[in-house]
Design a protein around this motif. Structure first.
Motif, PDB file in Angstrom:
ATOM      1  N   ILE A 186       0.838  -1.192   0.000  1.00 56.86           N
ATOM      2  CA  ILE A 186       0.000   0.000   0.000  1.00 56.86           C
ATOM      3  C   ILE A 186       0.874   1.243   0.000  1.00 56.86           C
ATOM      4  N   ASP A 187       0.543   2.211  -0.859  1.00 55.87           N
ATOM      5  CA  ASP A 187       1.297   3.473  -0.924  1.00 55.87           C
ATOM      6  C   ASP A 187       0.768   4.416   0.145  1.00 55.87           C
ATOM      7  N   GLU A 188       1.406   4.400   1.315  1.00 54.52           N
ATOM      8  CA  GLU A 188       0.978   5.272   2.400  1.00 54.52           C
ATOM      9  C   GLU A 188       2.180   5.874   3.091  1.00 54.52           C
ATOM     10  N   SER A 189       1.975   7.088   3.592  1.00 53.97           N
ATOM     11  CA  SER A 189       3.014   7.727   4.378  1.00 53.97           C
ATOM     12  C   SER A 189       3.021   7.109   5.769  1.00 53.97           C
ATOM     13  N   GLU A 190       4.084   6.392   6.096  1.00 52.21           N
ATOM     14  CA  GLU A 190       4.131   5.652   7.348  1.00 52.21           C
ATOM     15  C   GLU A 190       4.174   6.564   8.577  1.00 52.21           C
ATOM     16  N   SER A 191       4.457   7.856   8.340  1.00 50.73           N
ATOM     17  CA  SER A 191       4.482   8.776   9.474  1.00 50.73           C
ATOM     18  C   SER A 191       3.083   9.248   9.845  1.00 50.73           C
ATOM     19  N   ALA A 192       2.113   9.018   8.925  1.00 49.09           N
ATOM     20  CA  ALA A 192       0.762   9.513   9.164  1.00 49.09           C
ATOM     21  C   ALA A 192       0.008   8.655  10.177  1.00 49.09           C
TER      22      ALA A 192
ATOM     23  N   SER B 246       0.125   4.975  12.982  1.00 52.94           N
ATOM     24  CA  SER B 246       0.969   4.066  13.752  1.00 52.94           C
ATOM     25  C   SER B 246       1.160   2.779  12.965  1.00 52.94           C
ATOM     26  N   TYR B 247       2.144   1.985  13.383  1.00 54.32           N
ATOM     27  CA  TYR B 247       2.406   0.715  12.712  1.00 54.32           C
ATOM     28  C   TYR B 247       1.191  -0.196  12.791  1.00 54.32           C
TER      29      TYR B 247
ATOM     30  N   GLN C 188      -0.911  -1.711   9.688  1.00 54.94           N
ATOM     31  CA  GLN C 188      -1.014  -3.151   9.515  1.00 54.94           C
ATOM     32  C   GLN C 188      -2.479  -3.582   9.410  1.00 54.94           C
ATOM     33  N   ARG C 189      -3.324  -3.005  10.258  1.00 53.31           N
ATOM     34  CA  ARG C 189      -4.747  -3.356  10.208  1.00 53.31           C
ATOM     35  C   ARG C 189      -5.368  -2.943   8.879  1.00 53.31           C
TER      36      ARG C 189
END
Length: 538
Positions: free
Chosen positions: A316-322, A324-325, A329-330
């Protein structure tokens, strides 16, 4: 209980509607007795109010304020002992009650207000008890169907027979889960609604109705808790009115049983998914003791070693800073679960696995042809479009070359994962990156510069001991000689020198190297060393 039910009770014989008869379908849940002057301040919705009208006996027109207030408050009906303190109710108040559809009931003179309340409450309790008994029996019927292994579809068929309407069960993405042939007409309607981005409100406490202009039919939607936070919808090809208590109760009991059945199904699917994932991840990690064990275990999941596969790895193309892990994951798990359901309708088998926040797709290749990778790419673009519309996010894929057997899909996974990472370096989104074989220079760039220098010095040891100008001449001759497949005449031609000069220089190279240029290992090392020289500008 409805006002009409109240008037048919044997214990309350003698009660008559004298105004507001169009509101006789109003429901009441409580009954109250009041003669206080400030009666309006204590009104409650769905209440049947009985009074002797003592507080308005000197000014009967005050009843108009009471009638208006009761209608605004959503009260069910007003019962008055007209023969007690009022000789008659003014005509304009009766007209107002008719306009507001608020029933005014003439109460029997021989019965006290207390008796009226007791009989009314007993009627309410009897009806509630009957409804509860009906609900329990209905729930038992539906539960027995599931317990006997008849399945959700059989339950829907039974419910359809009970209420007289065709039924279809759809998921939160408006995709049909269970439906009989008789409901096939609604599927295009729901599909069109889905394509146009229509979404039902995810309420757990009510049902809604909508009408379709295309076929001029009304449909009723009952939300169903499926599992976790997901909600499905029981779609009925007909209008269920709020006043149809028994039908509503029947449907609600069915939704409860279906909800538990779906939760059970999901738990079983999740267990199968975890088992399948564990196998594939252990395969990638090299945890199995032999190839035979891998082949036998793979067959359990319909993965055959003689089958050709193409691997795709998605993320998935997502900003991981936006987020939580855990949130990421969910979200990824939810999307990949949806993806798995989509892949089931594919004409060619596609196996899905997950590894962290990535998904792994194994496409079975039934026949090898020139555009097989293009076919996979078309499939992935379709999945990208579906995910974008359903989840308002994008997904990218890396695609491997074709592997001729399952055992070789370990390398295919590496190719697809490397392709995904390569596409991500360019900061692109929603891309499909196909694996391409790296040339020698690309592979050399991956290695540390210090290691490359050490290999260069090892392969060409002896050359730095002579003058730079002579070294350059010898290396140039050696490079051209290897490029021309060790043809002396062609080397001399390209260097514009005599053939004997080439022979002399090659002999000098062999002397410095201490090795024969006829040795294949030696020439391979020299070829690599010359590439390193060009790469590092040595």
């Amino acid at each position: 209980m409805k006002v009409t039910d109240l008037l048919t009770m044997p214990a309350l014989t003698g009660m008559n509607i004298i105004a507001g008869e169009t509101g006789n379908e109003r429901k009441f849940q409580t009954v109250n007795m009041m003669d206080a002057p400030d009666i309006i301040n204590f009104l409650k919705p769905n209440e049947f109010l009985v009074t002797t009208a003592y507080h308005v006996k000197d000014n009967p027109r005050l009843l108009s304020s009471l009638v208006e207030a009761m209608a605004n408050q959503g009260c069910a009906a007003l019962g008055i002992k007209t023969s007690r303190f009022l000789k008659e109710i003014p005509e304009d108040i009766l007209v107002l009650a008719n306009e507001l559809s608020l029933p005014i009931i003439d109460l029997p003179a021989e019965m006290s207000l207390g008796e009226i309340i007791n009989h009314t409450l007993r009627g309410i309790l009897d009806q509630r008890a009957a409804e509860l008994t009906f609900a329990m029996e209905t729930h038992k019927q539906f539960t027995n169907l599931i317990m006997r292994g008849k399945g959700i579809q059989k339950l829907l068929d039974h419910l359809s027979d009970m209420i007289g309407y065709p039924i279809i069960l759809i998921d939160q993405y408006l995709n049909p889960i269970f439906h009989p042939i008789s409901t096939s007409g609604i599927i295009p309607i729901i599909k069109k609604m889905s394509d146009e981005g229509f979404r039902f409100h995810k309420t757990k406490t009510s049902f809604i109705s909508f009408s379709s202009l295309s076929n001029k039919r009304t449909y009723t939607i009952f939300p169903i808790c499926m599992y976790e936070e997901k909600i499905g919808y029981l779609t009925i090809s007909g209008e269920i009115k709020t006043g149809d208590n028994l039908i509503t109760l029947t449907i609600e009991q069915a939704t409860n049983v279906i909800s538990f059945a779906l939760m059970k199904e999901h738990a079983l699917k999740q267990d199968d998914r975890n088992t399948r994932n564990d196998f594939f991840l252990h395969f990638l990690d090299g945890s199995f003791s032999s190839q035979e064990e891998i082949i036998n275990r793979a067959k359990e999941f319909s993965l055959h070693n003689e089958q050709a596969y193409i691997c795709a790895v998605g993320k998935i193309d997502e900003s991981e800073s936006a987020k939580s892990y855990t949130q990421l994951q969910r979200r990824a798990d939810s999307i990949y679960e949806f993806l798995e359901d989509e892949l089931r309708i594919s004409p060619n088998p596609i196996h899905l696995f997950t590894k962290g926040k990535k998904c792994i797709l194994l496409y079975e290749v039934s026949e090898v042809f020139a555009d097989v990778l293009q076919t996979v790419e078309i499939s992935l673009k379709s999945l990208q479009k579906i995910i974008s519309s359903q989840f308002d996010c994008t997904i990218s894929f890396g695609v491997s070359l074709m592997s001729p057997s399952f055992l070789q899909t370990k390398n295919s996974y590496k190719e697809a994962n490397d392709s995904l990472l390569e596409g991500g370096r360019s900061k692109r989104t929603e891309y499909i990156q196909t694996f391409r074989t790296r040339d020698i220079m690309e592979l050399l760039r991956i290695l540390p510069e210090e290691d490359l220098k050490n290999f260069y010095l090892f392969a060409l040891q002896g050359f730095p001991k002579i003058f730079t100008e002579e070294e350059q001449s010898l290396l140039e001759t050696l490079s051209v000689y290897l490029e021309t497949h060790c043809q002396i005449s062609e080397t001399a031609k390209r260097l514009f020198v005599h053939r004997n000069t080439v022979v002399y220089r090659l002999e000098k190279c062999e002397e410095l190297l201490g090795k024969s240029l006829k040795d294949s290992e030696t020439t391979l090392q020299i070829r690599l060393a010359l590439r390193i020289k060009s790469l590092l500008n040595l």
